[in-house]
Enzyme design. Structure first.
Site, mmCIF file in Angstrom:
data_model
loop_
_atom_site.group_PDB
_atom_site.id
_atom_site.type_symbol
_atom_site.label_atom_id
_atom_site.label_comp_id
_atom_site.label_asym_id
_atom_site.label_seq_id
_atom_site.Cartn_x
_atom_site.Cartn_y
_atom_site.Cartn_z
ATOM 1 N N THR A 117 0.805 -1.218 0.000
ATOM 2 C CA THR A 117 0.000 0.000 0.000
ATOM 3 C C THR A 117 0.841 1.272 0.000
ATOM 4 O OG1 THR A 117 -1.438 1.317 1.438
ATOM 5 C CG2 THR A 117 -0.142 -0.360 2.509
ATOM 6 N N TYR A 141 -2.805 -1.211 10.019
ATOM 7 C CA TYR A 141 -2.943 -1.776 8.664
ATOM 8 C C TYR A 141 -1.669 -1.563 7.861
ATOM 9 C CZ TYR A 141 -3.975 -1.594 3.688
ATOM 10 O OH TYR A 141 -3.906 -1.752 2.328
HETATM 11 C C1 UD1 Z 1 -7.304 3.445 0.390
HETATM 12 C C2 UD1 Z 1 -7.400 1.972 0.732
HETATM 13 C C3 UD1 Z 1 -6.173 1.506 1.446
HETATM 14 C C4 UD1 Z 1 -4.955 1.841 0.586
HETATM 15 C C5 UD1 Z 1 -4.928 3.339 0.307
HETATM 16 C C6 UD1 Z 1 -3.766 3.687 -0.612
HETATM 17 C C7 UD1 Z 1 -9.407 0.757 1.368
HETATM 18 C C8 UD1 Z 1 -10.516 0.579 2.349
HETATM 19 N N1 UD1 Z 1 -8.561 1.731 1.591
HETATM 20 O O1 UD1 Z 1 -7.350 4.196 1.583
HETATM 21 O O2 UD1 Z 1 -6.248 0.119 1.661
HETATM 22 O O3 UD1 Z 1 -3.822 1.454 1.273
HETATM 23 O O4 UD1 Z 1 -6.135 3.717 -0.346
HETATM 24 O O5 UD1 Z 1 -3.699 5.066 -0.820
HETATM 25 O O6 UD1 Z 1 -9.296 0.046 0.398
HETATM 26 N N2 UD1 Z 1 -13.178 10.339 1.865
HETATM 27 C C9 UD1 Z 1 -14.226 11.237 2.059
HETATM 28 N N3 UD1 Z 1 -15.486 10.723 2.200
HETATM 29 C C10 UD1 Z 1 -15.759 9.378 2.148
HETATM 30 C C11 UD1 Z 1 -14.678 8.469 1.938
HETATM 31 C C12 UD1 Z 1 -13.402 8.993 1.799
HETATM 32 O O7 UD1 Z 1 -14.028 12.463 2.119
HETATM 33 O O8 UD1 Z 1 -16.931 8.978 2.296
HETATM 34 C C13 UD1 Z 1 -11.809 10.890 1.649
HETATM 35 C C14 UD1 Z 1 -10.783 10.383 2.641
HETATM 36 O O9 UD1 Z 1 -10.722 11.218 3.785
HETATM 37 C C15 UD1 Z 1 -9.499 10.450 1.777
HETATM 38 C C16 UD1 Z 1 -9.998 10.114 0.368
HETATM 39 O O10 UD1 Z 1 -11.396 10.421 0.382
HETATM 40 O O11 UD1 Z 1 -8.995 11.770 1.747
HETATM 41 C C17 UD1 Z 1 -9.809 8.641 -0.004
HETATM 42 O O12 UD1 Z 1 -10.366 7.813 1.009
HETATM 43 P P1 UD1 Z 1 -10.636 6.243 0.760
HETATM 44 O O13 UD1 Z 1 -11.279 6.052 -0.557
HETATM 45 O O14 UD1 Z 1 -11.347 5.718 1.972
HETATM 46 O O15 UD1 Z 1 -9.188 5.612 0.635
HETATM 47 P P2 UD1 Z 1 -7.894 5.692 1.617
HETATM 48 O O16 UD1 Z 1 -8.288 5.939 3.028
HETATM 49 O O17 UD1 Z 1 -6.934 6.638 0.968
#
Ligand code: UD1
Length: 325
Positions: A117, A141
């Site tokens: 990751t 993780y």
């Molecule tokens: C994801 C992966 C992780 C991987 C990483 C690599 C999963 C569950 N997570 O994490 O395994 O190691 O990418 O970069 O597969 N966000 C919002 N609203 C939401 C969801 C997310 O604002 O409802 C924002 C988060 O704060 C973040 C971004 O969107 O800034 C991406 O979040 P997310 O898609 O959850 O991925 P990561 O946490 O980056």
């Protein structure tokens, strides 16, 4: 020459299985179905229900199916969950990988591809992140993934064993033929959540954190189409079979998109506004993660083919629509 895909009933593993089947490779999937779904395993792939850490079972599968390469996706992946249940993460990610690697070495399987990751890097590392930037994972993780990377590195030095480590950035989108996609109902990924909101299945999208020191205040990630990610695995597999040395590669586009940019991307696809709510930062979220993909492009000849945000979002949305239809 058969490939064993652990976690092949999950999101990325099911895409991998289809990609292997599409090029005529025999595949066996090993999945304990804790989060995966049997129905996502492509027709034509062998399926064994079980744990990748179950050594007697794995050794039997490796022998019985003449496995020459293992692609190891099985594991736990949710950052906040890992903060609450660290020992489960160390068991599922480190313990399971250790048992699997030992089984491979004992059965003479040398080619091994591991899902790591982008979150192994230090939040102070220089962006875009080259592979040699400092590592300082901040969640159990991410630490479990880095520990496994170290274990693989040591095993490669000590035994006749050649692992390749791929550090994924933010994987999104779905199979271009609509055969599989992200199917976990409680998924936390941004693009998945945005799809659920777009289809009216969730009332609004939370924007987690609007006070980051980024141009629009929201978190920045390097979103990569799952099909391009899987293509990187095929190249890694071909490289290993041709005798390539152990290596570690980032897999991302080198393009950072903020949460607000993704929201606008979704709005462009659906042609209307997406209901959003500005919320507090999510614990453990780094502000920016952008890949420097130079190494994998040069060494393996990897090229992005599905990088348009609209394509990533449309394919994810299409899959989401099918899920509950
Ligand atoms: C994801 C992966 C992780 C991987 C990483 C690599 C999963 C569950 N997570 O994490 O395994 O190691 O990418 O970069 O597969 N966000 C919002 N609203 C939401 C969801 C997310 O604002 O409802 C924002 C988060 O704060 C973040 C971004 O969107 O800034 C991406 O979040 P997310 O898609 O959850 O991925 P990561 O946490 O980056």
């Amino acid at each position: 020459m058969t490939v064993l895909v652990t976690g092949g009933a999950g999101y990325i593993g099911s895409h991998m299985t289809y990609a292997l089947l599409d090029r005529g490779e025999p595949v066996v999937v090993l999945d304990n179905l804790s989060t995966g779904r049997r129905a996502l395993v492509g027709e034509g792939a062998g399926f064994v229900e079980g744990d990748a850490g179950d050594q007697p079972l794995v050794r039997r599968v490796l022998r019985d199916h003449g496995i020459d390469a293992v692609i190891h996706f099985a594991g736990s992946i949710v950052v906040p969950e890992s903060v609450e249940q660290p020992l489960r993460y160390y068991a599922n990610n480190v313990g399971t990988s250790r048992a699997l690697v030992e089984a491979c070495i004992e059965e003479g399987v040398k080619a091994f591809i591991f899902s790591s990751t982008a979150t192994v890097y230090s939040v102070d590392a220089t962006q875009p992140l080259a592979e040699d930037e400092p590592k300082e994972p901040i969640s159990p993780y991410a630490r479990s993934k880095l520990m496994t990377e170290w274990m693989l590195e040591d095993a490669a030095r000590a035994y006749d064993f050649r692992p390749m480590v791929l550090r994924y950035f933010n994987v999104a989108g779905a199979d271009t033929q609509g055969r599989t996609g992200q199917s976990t109902p409680k998924a936390t990924h941004l693009i998945k959540r945005a799809c659920q909101v777009a289809l009216g299945r969730v009332p609004h999208l939370d924007i987690f954190g609007t006070d980051y020191s980024t141009p629009d205040g929201t978190g920045i990630r390097d979103y990569i189409h799952v099909t391009d990610l899987v293509a990187a695995h095929l190249l890694a597999l071909d490289g290993l079979r041709a005798g390539a040395a152990p290596a570690t590669y980032n897999v991302g586009y080198g393009r950072g998109l903020s949460v607000r940019e993704v929201v606008r991307g979704m709005e462009a696809v659906i042609g209307r506004e997406l209901p959003v709510k500005e919320s507090a930062r999510r614990p453990g979220d780094p502000p920016v993660l952008i890949s420097d993909p130079a190494r994998i492009k040069v060494a393996l000849g990897w090229q992005p083919r599905h990088a348009e945000l609209s394509e990533i979002i449309s394919s994810a949305l299409e899959w989401e629509r099918r899920l509950n239809d």
